[in-house]
Structures are given as C-alpha cells and as structure tokens.
Scaffold this motif. Sequence first.
Motif, mmCIF file in Angstrom:
data_model
loop_
_atom_site.group_PDB
_atom_site.id
_atom_site.type_symbol
_atom_site.label_atom_id
_atom_site.label_comp_id
_atom_site.label_asym_id
_atom_site.label_seq_id
_atom_site.Cartn_x
_atom_site.Cartn_y
_atom_site.Cartn_z
ATOM 1 N N LEU A 1 -1.490 9.371 -1.532
ATOM 2 C CA LEU A 1 -0.302 8.589 -1.209
ATOM 3 C C LEU A 1 -0.445 7.177 -1.732
ATOM 4 O O LEU A 1 -1.545 6.623 -1.781
ATOM 5 C CB LEU A 1 -0.093 8.540 0.306
ATOM 6 C CG LEU A 1 0.070 9.860 1.057
ATOM 7 C CD1 LEU A 1 0.329 9.593 2.532
ATOM 8 C CD2 LEU A 1 1.187 10.683 0.466
ATOM 9 N N SER A 2 0.686 6.577 -2.094
ATOM 10 C CA SER A 2 0.695 5.156 -2.406
ATOM 11 C C SER A 2 0.607 4.365 -1.110
ATOM 12 O O SER A 2 0.723 4.918 -0.005
ATOM 13 C CB SER A 2 1.992 4.788 -3.140
ATOM 14 O OG SER A 2 3.107 4.954 -2.260
ATOM 15 N N LEU A 3 0.414 3.067 -1.200
ATOM 16 C CA LEU A 3 0.369 2.237 -0.008
ATOM 17 C C LEU A 3 1.682 2.321 0.756
ATOM 18 O O LEU A 3 1.698 2.446 1.991
ATOM 19 C CB LEU A 3 0.072 0.774 -0.388
ATOM 20 C CG LEU A 3 0.139 -0.245 0.759
ATOM 21 C CD1 LEU A 3 -0.830 0.121 1.879
ATOM 22 C CD2 LEU A 3 -0.128 -1.645 0.237
ATOM 23 N N ALA A 4 2.806 2.273 0.025
ATOM 24 C CA ALA A 4 4.112 2.354 0.686
ATOM 25 C C ALA A 4 4.268 3.691 1.396
ATOM 26 O O ALA A 4 4.771 3.760 2.521
ATOM 27 C CB ALA A 4 5.226 2.165 -0.346
ATOM 28 N N ALA A 5 3.825 4.766 0.745
ATOM 29 C CA ALA A 5 3.932 6.091 1.360
ATOM 30 C C ALA A 5 3.037 6.195 2.592
ATOM 31 O O ALA A 5 3.391 6.849 3.579
ATOM 32 C CB ALA A 5 3.565 7.168 0.348
ATOM 33 N N GLU A 6 1.865 5.565 2.552
ATOM 34 C CA GLU A 6 0.968 5.559 3.712
ATOM 35 C C GLU A 6 1.647 4.894 4.906
ATOM 36 O O GLU A 6 1.616 5.399 6.033
ATOM 37 C CB GLU A 6 -0.325 4.823 3.368
ATOM 38 C CG GLU A 6 -1.351 4.812 4.480
ATOM 39 C CD GLU A 6 -1.997 6.163 4.686
ATOM 40 O OE1 GLU A 6 -2.093 6.584 5.862
ATOM 41 O OE2 GLU A 6 -2.408 6.793 3.704
ATOM 42 N N ILE A 7 2.289 3.751 4.654
ATOM 43 C CA ILE A 7 3.001 3.046 5.725
ATOM 44 C C ILE A 7 4.140 3.913 6.245
ATOM 45 O O ILE A 7 4.323 4.071 7.457
ATOM 46 C CB ILE A 7 3.536 1.692 5.209
ATOM 47 C CG1 ILE A 7 2.376 0.775 4.810
ATOM 48 C CG2 ILE A 7 4.406 1.020 6.270
ATOM 49 C CD1 ILE A 7 2.815 -0.480 4.084
ATOM 50 N N HIS B 1 12.791 -0.527 -2.229
ATOM 51 C CA HIS B 1 11.798 0.467 -2.607
ATOM 52 C C HIS B 1 10.396 -0.088 -2.393
ATOM 53 O O HIS B 1 10.195 -1.282 -2.158
ATOM 54 C CB HIS B 1 11.977 0.883 -4.078
ATOM 55 C CG HIS B 1 13.261 1.602 -4.342
ATOM 56 N ND1 HIS B 1 13.423 2.952 -4.138
ATOM 57 C CD2 HIS B 1 14.471 1.141 -4.768
ATOM 58 C CE1 HIS B 1 14.656 3.308 -4.435
ATOM 59 N NE2 HIS B 1 15.315 2.230 -4.821
ATOM 60 N N ASP B 2 9.454 0.815 -2.451
ATOM 61 C CA ASP B 2 8.036 0.501 -2.387
ATOM 62 C C ASP B 2 7.678 -0.202 -1.067
ATOM 63 O O ASP B 2 8.280 0.084 -0.035
ATOM 64 C CB ASP B 2 7.635 -0.323 -3.613
ATOM 65 C CG ASP B 2 6.165 -0.151 -3.949
ATOM 66 O OD1 ASP B 2 5.729 0.997 -4.131
ATOM 67 O OD2 ASP B 2 5.466 -1.168 -3.994
ATOM 68 N N VAL B 3 6.706 -1.107 -1.100
ATOM 69 C CA VAL B 3 6.171 -1.696 0.129
ATOM 70 C C VAL B 3 7.235 -2.488 0.884
ATOM 71 O O VAL B 3 7.265 -2.484 2.116
ATOM 72 C CB VAL B 3 4.947 -2.581 -0.195
ATOM 73 C CG1 VAL B 3 4.476 -3.321 1.060
ATOM 74 C CG2 VAL B 3 3.812 -1.731 -0.749
ATOM 75 N N GLN B 4 8.127 -3.169 0.152
ATOM 76 C CA GLN B 4 9.178 -3.941 0.809
ATOM 77 C C GLN B 4 10.006 -3.048 1.725
ATOM 78 O O GLN B 4 10.262 -3.381 2.890
ATOM 79 C CB GLN B 4 10.083 -4.595 -0.237
ATOM 80 C CG GLN B 4 11.394 -5.163 0.291
ATOM 81 C CD GLN B 4 11.195 -6.434 1.115
ATOM 82 O OE1 GLN B 4 10.094 -6.970 1.163
ATOM 83 N NE2 GLN B 4 12.261 -6.898 1.763
ATOM 84 N N ALA B 5 10.447 -1.898 1.224
ATOM 85 C CA ALA B 5 11.243 -0.974 2.030
ATOM 86 C C ALA B 5 10.416 -0.420 3.187
ATOM 87 O O ALA B 5 10.923 -0.258 4.300
ATOM 88 C CB ALA B 5 11.767 0.170 1.163
ATOM 89 N N ALA B 6 9.142 -0.141 2.947
ATOM 90 C CA ALA B 6 8.279 0.387 4.000
ATOM 91 C C ALA B 6 8.096 -0.625 5.119
ATOM 92 O O ALA B 6 8.045 -0.266 6.303
ATOM 93 C CB ALA B 6 6.929 0.796 3.416
#
Length: 429
Positions: free
Chosen positions: A164-170, A222-227
Amino acid sequence: MADDRAWLGELLTSVESAPPEMAVSVLARLLAIKLAATEVSFLITDHGGKAVVRLTGAAAEGGPEHPRPIQLRGSDYEQVVRSQQVHVTSGEREGKGGLGLVQVIAPVSDRGDAIGLLELTVPVRPDRRTMQLIVEATHVLAYVVITNRRFTDLYEWGRRTTRLSLAAEIQHRLLPDSFTCETGRFIVAGALEPAADIGGDTFDYTLDRHALHLSLTDAMGHDVQAALVATMVVGALRNARRAGGSLLDQAQDAHQAVADYSDRAHQAFADQSERVRRAIIRHGAQVMATGQLLRISLDTGQTTFVNAGHVCPLRLRDGQVEEITPLADLPFGVTPNPGYRLQSLDLRQGDRLILFTDGMLEPPGSEAGLSDLIQQTSDWHPRDAVRLFTETVLQLSNYGLRDDATVLCLDWPAPNSPYTGHCQIYSGR
C-alpha cells in the motif's frame, strides 16, 4: 460427541495460550493430529476478495518475504468462499501425487465476513461426525484470527497482496475491521476499489442497542491530502456518535473539522511565497468532503439520514431499481453555516439499499450498468454483490481508475428469505 466437545475446549485453551503469531499454526497442528491429516492449511482472503494467501501448511514453511496470492477466479476456493459450503474431493490431487487422499476445503467466516479457508488433506472421506468437527474447528479458527490480529501484523500481511501507499495505509485504517456484518436482522457489506492515486473514500458501520449506523464519505482531492481530510471526517463522525450525538450533531462536527482544517490550510497558503502558492494551486488545495449518514432503527426499520452533497443512493424493491432523490445539503467544510437537514428514507422488509461514491459512475456506461448489476445480483449475498460492482467498474476503466470506487450495500430482508444465487461464479463480461 461429548469427547469432541471436550477436545474443542482443549483446542481453544491451547491456542489461547499460544503466542499471537503462532496461534493458527498451533490449531492446525492439533487438528492434523485429531483427524490424522497429512496437511492442514489456513488460507486468508485478501482485501479485495480476489485471492487467498496460505499462512500455514507445508507450502508456507519458511515464511516468504512477500505474500504469495492464489487467485480465486474459477477455483474450488472461489466456490467455497462464495457458497460458504464445505467442498470435498477424492482422488489424486493435482501436482501433489497423493493418490486416494481426500481434500476438504471449509469456509472460515464470522457474521458473514469471509475471513479465509481451512484446507485439509485426510486419508478417508470424512463421515458426518468428522465434518461437524471440521465445521466447529472453523468457528474456533475464526475466533483465533479475530482475537489475535490485534496483536500481530501476520494476518494483515497475508491480506495485502500488493504494497500500500502511505495514503492507502491511512485510508485503510479508517475502514471497519470487517467489511461484512450479518446479524439475522440485516446484512451490510462494503467494498472499496482504490484509484492508483488514492481518492479519499471511506465507509463505516456500527451498532448500538437500538440502531444501525452507516456512513459513506468522499474527501476531495487525491493521495495523502485526501486521506488526511478523510481521517478528520471519519474521526469527527465517530467521536460525535460515541458521545451520543444525533445525525445532525455528527454532520455538524464533521463539517466543523473540515472547515477548521481548511482555515488553517488557507492561512498557511497565504504565508507562502508566490512560487509555492502556484505549486499548491496546481496540485489542488480545495478542502471539502461529501457524505451520507444513516440511522436505521433495529425494531422498526425507520430510517433517517443526512445528505451532505453526495451521490443519490439506489434502492432495489420488488425487482426494480429506483434512485432515491433526497434534499441535497452542502458538503462538509464548504460554508460557515451549512444547515444540515434530517430526512426520512422509506425502508421496507425485502429492500436492498445501495450507497456509493461518484467513482462508481466515472467510467463510461457504469451508471446504467450499476442498476443492471443490482437487478442481476438481487439474490446474491451482499458480500459477493459489492465485490462484483467494484470489479466491474475496474474493468470498465481498463484497470485505471481515476477516483476511488466505493459501495455500501444494506439488505433489510423479509423473514425467511434465503439467498439463492450467491454461490454463482462470475466469469467476466
């Protein structure tokens, strides 16, 4: 029978005293001795429900560095996962030799959540008493996994067939531990197919003594911002709900959390140089989230909900799919005083309610296709139906989703209405 019950008690005692990372292996060894099995394996389902990973047994000896997924499609494993019935085959096992040995594959589940499979190779075809013992052992195994996954990453490791990416982990940590819950009064099941550049979708459900609570949210970006925005929304909703807050309280708290974050982001934006501000604008700096919050009375089915600028849900009733068109309030974080309204939703026995995010409608043809799929899978278990919905959207996007595709399905079944089609095997379109 009394001896079997005593043995199951001893089995449970043994695995409870084992280290968390060894509990399943201990159970497998004891079961092998009891049934004279030449091999006992536990295979755990991955997060997407498309593959299983062997965590115990000869094929798992040595602990591979990365999970080795076994694809479900078209296999005996898929048949067992979907039908939730024990599968027994006799004769030579492919690639194993073992002429005359019997293979038994049994589902390991808890409240409708398909956790994995118990696979055994035994010398003779199990009689009724032995089959009952195997089924009861799967219940113990489900308990072992659910209890011990709090203390070890082993089971989570097995469920991740890709990193998983960092965003997906969150994002993943915001979802329920179990994507399916079956109680007798209702069944709820969710599925999320993440975009390559994670969107910010979440779904959640929980029970109290009087009601079922559902939420589906979609954070912009998207990505970490959205997470991160999704984290604030889900955190605010859970915090308000656990403090006894109403749906309106939950919506207001989620809105305030996003609005406060947006204010801080805008201040930080203003403090940056022109070059940094241009970069922020280019990569997206808007902060808001859409969502739907529902509360369903367990006694009456009376349903209230808040719609914060989200996609309209669909309802399957008497074989017909219809769009529910509620009043649309503003998304969380958009305006200082959004004025969320509490609305009623007509939910009757036999209904199937589908909540989803806009990622489910993004590929061309997916909007009409979703309604068709809901009709075609009306007798499928929700667990299997939602996986088909997201898999179909993934195929329509040529496996290149630009936004998360998320769906939450609630069945409010009529009494004595078993599912007749959930064991069908999907073979593509």
